[in-house]
Design a protein around this motif. Structure first.
Motif, PDB file in Angstrom:
ATOM      1  N   ASP A 133       1.788   8.957  -8.248  1.00 50.81           N
ATOM      2  CA  ASP A 133       1.074  10.204  -8.492  1.00 50.81           C
ATOM      3  C   ASP A 133       0.755  10.432  -9.965  1.00 50.81           C
ATOM      4  OD1 ASP A 133       3.649  10.685  -9.327  1.00 50.81           O
ATOM      5  OD2 ASP A 133       3.924  12.507  -8.153  1.00 50.81           O
TER       6      ASP A 133
ATOM      7  N   LYS B  82      -2.583  11.823  -9.262  1.00 48.94           N
ATOM      8  CA  LYS B  82      -2.988  13.191  -9.600  1.00 48.94           C
ATOM      9  C   LYS B  82      -3.084  13.427 -11.100  1.00 48.94           C
ATOM     10  CE  LYS B  82      -2.925  14.648  -5.347  1.00 48.94           C
ATOM     11  NZ  LYS B  82      -3.979  13.953  -4.664  1.00 48.94           N
TER      12      LYS B  82
ATOM     13  N   GLU C 240       0.835  -1.204   0.000  1.00 49.07           N
ATOM     14  CA  GLU C 240       0.000   0.000   0.000  1.00 49.07           C
ATOM     15  C   GLU C 240       0.867   1.250   0.000  1.00 49.07           C
ATOM     16  OE1 GLU C 240      -3.058  -0.145   2.972  1.00 49.07           O
ATOM     17  OE2 GLU C 240      -3.754  -2.108   2.283  1.00 49.07           O
TER      18      GLU C 240
ATOM     19  N   ALA D 221       0.496   4.128  -2.730  1.00 49.09           N
ATOM     20  CA  ALA D 221       0.163   5.493  -2.305  1.00 49.09           C
ATOM     21  C   ALA D 221       1.106   6.522  -2.919  1.00 49.09           C
ATOM     22  CB  ALA D 221       0.190   5.588  -0.786  1.00 49.09           C
TER      23      ALA D 221
ATOM     24  N   ARG E   9     -12.529  12.259  -9.695  1.00 43.96           N
ATOM     25  CA  ARG E   9     -11.576  11.938  -8.627  1.00 43.96           C
ATOM     26  C   ARG E   9     -10.489  13.003  -8.483  1.00 43.96           C
ATOM     27  NH1 ARG E   9     -11.146   6.963  -6.388  1.00 43.96           N
ATOM     28  NH2 ARG E   9     -12.638   5.408  -7.052  1.00 43.96           N
TER      29      ARG E   9
ATOM     30  N   LEU F 177      -4.963   3.758  -5.614  1.00 39.88           N
ATOM     31  CA  LEU F 177      -3.918   4.775  -5.833  1.00 39.88           C
ATOM     32  C   LEU F 177      -4.373   6.124  -5.280  1.00 39.88           C
ATOM     33  CD1 LEU F 177      -3.146   3.846  -9.551  1.00 39.88           C
ATOM     34  CD2 LEU F 177      -1.949   3.045  -7.508  1.00 39.88           C
ATOM     35  N   PRO F 178      -4.372   6.281  -3.967  1.00 35.76           N
ATOM     36  CA  PRO F 178      -4.902   7.517  -3.375  1.00 35.76           C
ATOM     37  C   PRO F 178      -4.110   8.770  -3.737  1.00 35.76           C
ATOM     38  CG  PRO F 178      -3.763   6.207  -1.722  1.00 35.76           C
ATOM     39  CD  PRO F 178      -3.858   5.362  -2.954  1.00 35.76           C
ATOM     40  N   GLY F 179      -2.871   8.617  -4.162  1.00 34.99           N
ATOM     41  CA  GLY F 179      -2.052   9.784  -4.501  1.00 34.99           C
ATOM     42  C   GLY F 179      -2.036  10.130  -5.981  1.00 34.99           C
TER      43      GLY F 179
ATOM     44  N   ALA G  95      -9.089   3.355  -6.860  1.00 32.04           N
ATOM     45  CA  ALA G  95      -9.174   3.461  -5.403  1.00 32.04           C
ATOM     46  C   ALA G  95      -7.896   2.975  -4.717  1.00 32.04           C
ATOM     47  CB  ALA G  95     -10.372   2.678  -4.885  1.00 32.04           C
TER      48      ALA G  95
END
Length: 144
Positions: free
Chosen positions: A77, A117, A70, A74, A139, A113-115, A111
């Motif tokens: 980007d 951008k 994880e 995370a 997102r 890959l929370p970082g 979901a």
């Protein structure tokens, strides 16, 4: 560990971490593995055995079983969806990029890959998910 639903999406993430950033190690090297089996040129082997339209079983098994922390996920980007990614050579060494073998048809794994951008999807690339730009924008992920 994260579980991906779309194998092709996972390959794009692995390409970013393993071959671009070199943070997911050791790197999978199909040439090295096949040379150990006495196969000098993987692309020639694949063509001679009519395997050029498939992901090699050895590669698929490796990447499906590959666990990604994880923490590494995370840190992703940006992603590039391009038919020329390094990972595809290690999965289908004679692939010509002209069919949908590596098309990403679902963005459900975003979901993981929370970082994330930014997404780059080159023309005729592998990002084929319906409504992709709307899903990314919702997102807060920029794309082109």
């Amino acid at each position: 560990m994260a579980e991906f639903h779309d194998f092709n999406f996972k390959l794009v993430v692995v390409d970013e971490l393993m071959y671009r950033r070199k943070t997911l190690t050791p790197a999978f090297d199909l040439d090295e593995r096949m040379q150990a089996r006495g196969i000098d040129i993987p692309a020639v082997y694949v063509l001679e055995n009519e395997l050029d339209e498939d992901v090699l079983d050895e590669s698929r098994a490796y990447f499906e079983a590959l666990e990604i922390s994880e923490e590494l996920l995370a840190g992703v980007d940006s992603l590039c969806f391009d038919a020329g990614l390094e990972i595809y050579r290690h999965c289908a060494p004679a692939w010509d990029g002209e069919d949908g073998l590596f098309d990403v048809r679902s963005l459900d794994d975003l979901a993981l890959l929370p970082g994330l951008k930014r997404v780059v999807a080159v023309d005729d690339g592998t990002l084929a998910a319906p409504g992709k730009w709307e899903i990314l924008a919702a997102r807060g992920i920029s794309g082109r």
